[in-house]
Design a protein around this motif. Structure first.
Motif, PDB file in Angstrom:
ATOM      1  N   PHE A  33       0.834  -1.202   0.000  1.00  0.00           N
ATOM      2  CA  PHE A  33       0.000   0.000   0.000  1.00  0.00           C
ATOM      3  C   PHE A  33       0.870   1.253   0.000  1.00  0.00           C
ATOM      4  N   PHE A  34       1.910   1.265   0.805  1.00  0.00           N
ATOM      5  CA  PHE A  34       2.807   2.418   0.836  1.00  0.00           C
ATOM      6  C   PHE A  34       3.540   2.575  -0.492  1.00  0.00           C
ATOM      7  N   PHE A  35       3.888   1.449  -1.123  1.00  0.00           N
ATOM      8  CA  PHE A  35       4.573   1.501  -2.420  1.00  0.00           C
ATOM      9  C   PHE A  35       3.684   2.155  -3.467  1.00  0.00           C
ATOM     10  N   PHE A  36       2.431   1.709  -3.554  1.00  0.00           N
ATOM     11  CA  PHE A  36       1.522   2.273  -4.546  1.00  0.00           C
ATOM     12  C   PHE A  36       1.173   3.722  -4.209  1.00  0.00           C
ATOM     13  N   MET A  37       1.003   4.026  -2.922  1.00  0.00           N
ATOM     14  CA  MET A  37       0.711   5.402  -2.534  1.00  0.00           C
ATOM     15  C   MET A  37       1.889   6.317  -2.853  1.00  0.00           C
ATOM     16  N   ALA A  38       3.097   5.796  -2.706  1.00  0.00           N
ATOM     17  CA  ALA A  38       4.275   6.592  -3.053  1.00  0.00           C
ATOM     18  C   ALA A  38       4.296   6.892  -4.545  1.00  0.00           C
ATOM     19  N   MET A  39       3.933   5.892  -5.374  1.00  0.00           N
ATOM     20  CA  MET A  39       3.861   6.121  -6.817  1.00  0.00           C
ATOM     21  C   MET A  39       2.851   7.211  -7.141  1.00  0.00           C
ATOM     22  N   VAL A  40       1.673   7.124  -6.527  1.00  0.00           N
ATOM     23  CA  VAL A  40       0.627   8.114  -6.773  1.00  0.00           C
ATOM     24  C   VAL A  40       1.079   9.494  -6.308  1.00  0.00           C
ATOM     25  N   SER A  41       1.730   9.537  -5.136  1.00  0.00           N
ATOM     26  CA  SER A  41       2.188  10.814  -4.596  1.00  0.00           C
ATOM     27  C   SER A  41       3.253  11.448  -5.482  1.00  0.00           C
ATOM     28  N   ILE A  42       4.198  10.641  -5.958  1.00  0.00           N
ATOM     29  CA  ILE A  42       5.251  11.167  -6.836  1.00  0.00           C
ATOM     30  C   ILE A  42       4.640  11.680  -8.139  1.00  0.00           C
ATOM     31  N   ALA A  43       3.692  10.914  -8.686  1.00  0.00           N
ATOM     32  CA  ALA A  43       3.050  11.335  -9.931  1.00  0.00           C
ATOM     33  C   ALA A  43       2.303  12.645  -9.753  1.00  0.00           C
ATOM     34  N   SER A  44       1.679  12.822  -8.584  1.00  0.00           N
ATOM     35  CA  SER A  44       0.885  14.026  -8.346  1.00  0.00           C
ATOM     36  C   SER A  44       1.740  15.289  -8.268  1.00  0.00           C
ATOM     37  N   GLN A  45       3.056  15.129  -8.054  1.00  0.00           N
ATOM     38  CA  GLN A  45       3.935  16.284  -7.941  1.00  0.00           C
ATOM     39  C   GLN A  45       4.380  16.832  -9.291  1.00  0.00           C
ATOM     40  N   LEU A  46       4.120  16.088 -10.357  1.00  0.00           N
ATOM     41  CA  LEU A  46       4.522  16.567 -11.681  1.00  0.00           C
ATOM     42  C   LEU A  46       3.701  17.798 -12.060  1.00  0.00           C
ATOM     43  N   PRO A  47       4.323  18.788 -12.663  1.00  0.00           N
ATOM     44  CA  PRO A  47       3.575  19.992 -13.028  1.00  0.00           C
ATOM     45  C   PRO A  47       2.533  19.719 -14.113  1.00  0.00           C
ATOM     46  N   LEU A  48       1.418  20.406 -14.021  1.00  0.00           N
ATOM     47  CA  LEU A  48       0.328  20.394 -14.994  1.00  0.00           C
ATOM     48  C   LEU A  48      -0.443  19.073 -15.007  1.00  0.00           C
ATOM     49  N   ILE A  49       0.241  17.952 -15.229  1.00  0.00           N
ATOM     50  CA  ILE A  49      -0.460  16.678 -15.405  1.00  0.00           C
ATOM     51  C   ILE A  49      -0.434  15.815 -14.146  1.00  0.00           C
ATOM     52  N   GLY A  50       0.183  16.311 -13.071  1.00  0.00           N
ATOM     53  CA  GLY A  50       0.380  15.477 -11.888  1.00  0.00           C
ATOM     54  C   GLY A  50      -0.907  14.950 -11.295  1.00  0.00           C
ATOM     55  N   GLY A  51      -1.886  15.830 -11.088  1.00  0.00           N
ATOM     56  CA  GLY A  51      -3.142  15.400 -10.485  1.00  0.00           C
ATOM     57  C   GLY A  51      -3.873  14.384 -11.333  1.00  0.00           C
ATOM     58  N   THR A  52      -3.894  14.595 -12.638  1.00  0.00           N
ATOM     59  CA  THR A  52      -4.569  13.654 -13.540  1.00  0.00           C
ATOM     60  C   THR A  52      -3.845  12.319 -13.580  1.00  0.00           C
ATOM     61  N   LEU A  53      -2.512  12.342 -13.617  1.00  0.00           N
ATOM     62  CA  LEU A  53      -1.734  11.106 -13.650  1.00  0.00           C
ATOM     63  C   LEU A  53      -1.934  10.291 -12.379  1.00  0.00           C
ATOM     64  N   ALA A  54      -2.073  10.969 -11.241  1.00  0.00           N
ATOM     65  CA  ALA A  54      -2.329  10.257  -9.989  1.00  0.00           C
ATOM     66  C   ALA A  54      -3.665   9.512 -10.063  1.00  0.00           C
ATOM     67  N   LEU A  55      -4.675  10.126 -10.665  1.00  0.00           N
ATOM     68  CA  LEU A  55      -5.965   9.458 -10.841  1.00  0.00           C
ATOM     69  C   LEU A  55      -5.842   8.256 -11.771  1.00  0.00           C
ATOM     70  N   VAL A  56      -5.030   8.391 -12.817  1.00  0.00           N
ATOM     71  CA  VAL A  56      -4.839   7.300 -13.771  1.00  0.00           C
ATOM     72  C   VAL A  56      -4.252   6.069 -13.093  1.00  0.00           C
ATOM     73  N   LEU A  57      -3.411   6.265 -12.081  1.00  0.00           N
ATOM     74  CA  LEU A  57      -2.718   5.150 -11.431  1.00  0.00           C
ATOM     75  C   LEU A  57      -3.561   4.429 -10.381  1.00  0.00           C
ATOM     76  N   LEU A  58      -4.711   4.981 -10.005  1.00  0.00           N
ATOM     77  CA  LEU A  58      -5.493   4.368  -8.931  1.00  0.00           C
ATOM     78  C   LEU A  58      -5.977   2.950  -9.256  1.00  0.00           C
ATOM     79  N   PRO A  59      -6.498   2.656 -10.469  1.00  0.00           N
ATOM     80  CA  PRO A  59      -6.863   1.257 -10.752  1.00  0.00           C
ATOM     81  C   PRO A  59      -5.694   0.299 -10.654  1.00  0.00           C
ATOM     82  N   THR A  60      -4.474   0.785 -10.923  1.00  0.00           N
ATOM     83  CA  THR A  60      -3.289  -0.062 -10.782  1.00  0.00           C
ATOM     84  C   THR A  60      -3.085  -0.479  -9.334  1.00  0.00           C
ATOM     85  N   MET A  61      -3.252   0.457  -8.415  1.00  0.00           N
ATOM     86  CA  MET A  61      -3.130   0.142  -7.000  1.00  0.00           C
ATOM     87  C   MET A  61      -4.212  -0.846  -6.573  1.00  0.00           C
TER      88      MET A  61
END
Length: 267
Positions: A33-61
């Motif tokens: 869970f921490f591994f997948f949350m870390a992936m989502v958190s790192i993705a969310s930090q990217l400029p412009l697309i971070g929030g959307t990319l974090a949503l994209v990764l949720l089904p993967t988790m």
């Protein structure tokens, strides 16, 4: 693939089986869970697309933790090695990464649409708080428009979450394409809405009970700090609160696979 209609009492069973799976290898589930949350958190930090990319990764988790739960039931009564639980999750994600990203993109688009519809009620205040992390004041939260937007978002998110509840698992275990998996998931959830309602109520009770215990311990640590125990006690209490919430979330995800397993079977 065959849809099974299960009794409402199965909701309680899913919670119990999820907790049993979690406690077979709690460190493996927490690490996942921490591994997948870390992936989502790192993705969310990217400029412009971070929030959307974090949503994209949720089904993967979701699929990763469902696969981990499934791996604990391969040999009934036998405690699986922690490594096999972790690898089962990563293997499932690697096998279906492309359709998972397609499913995630659809989920992100639908979620942003929900936020956009809610923005019609309050001019985007609630969406800004939820998506962009804007500060929320008490005055803003008490505004009628803000509360209407909140309720609109909640009302629309419930069917959205049901549509994606079984979708990652349907793609992985039954090879259903992303769009069809969303449709089948929505149908299955509505046909078994009684069991899912009981499932949600039982988990709500578990969260409330655990929250009370964690709050009491945290309050005790803060009190010790105020009595001269230093800032360490208060810091430990804060860490316990956040860590407890994350562990409870990992437990919740570990039980989702059992709702899928009972809802679908090979025809």
């Amino acid at each position: 693939m065959k849809l099974n209609i299960v009794p409402a009492r199965n909701g309680t069973l899913w919670v119990r089986l999820g907790l049993q799976a979690f406690f077979k290898q709690p460190l493996a589930f927490i690490s996942l869970f921490f591994f997948f949350m870390a992936m989502v958190s790192i993705a969310s930090q990217l400029p412009l697309i971070g929030g959307t990319l974090a949503l994209v990764l949720l089904p993967t988790m979701t699929l990763g933790l469902m696969a981990a739960s499934a791996s604990t039931t391969v040999t009934p009564g036998v405690k699986p090695p922690a490594g096999s639980v972790f690898m089962a999750a990563l293997r499932a994600v690697r096998q279906d990464l492309q359709p998972l990203l397609v499913l995630g993109a659809i989920y992100a688009g639908c979620f942003l649409l929900v936020m956009g519809i809610s923005a019609l009620a309050d001019g985007g205040q609630f969406a800004g708080v939820y998506l962009l992390g804007r500060p929320l004041t008490r005055e803003a939260a008490q505004q009628t428009d803000f509360q209407i937007a909140l309720w609109i978002a909640m009302a629309l998110y419930i069917p959205l979450s049901l549509a994606f509840w079984h979708a990652p698992a349907l793609m992985h275990w039954h090879r259903v394409p992303p769009v069809k998996s969303i449709f089948f998931s929505l149908v299955a959830c509505f046909r078994n809405i009684g069991a899912l309602t009981v499932f949600g109520i039982v988990w709500l009770g578990v969260f409330i009970g655990a929250g009370i215990v964690i709050s009491l311990i945290t309050g005790l640590m803060v009190a010790i700090g105020a009595m001269g125990g230093g800032d360490a006690a208060s810091a430990i209490g804060s860490v316990l609160m956040v860590g407890g919430a994350l562990v409870m979330a990992a437990m919740f995800f570990s039980s989702i696979w059992f709702s899928f397993r009972d809802s679908f079977s090979e025809d």
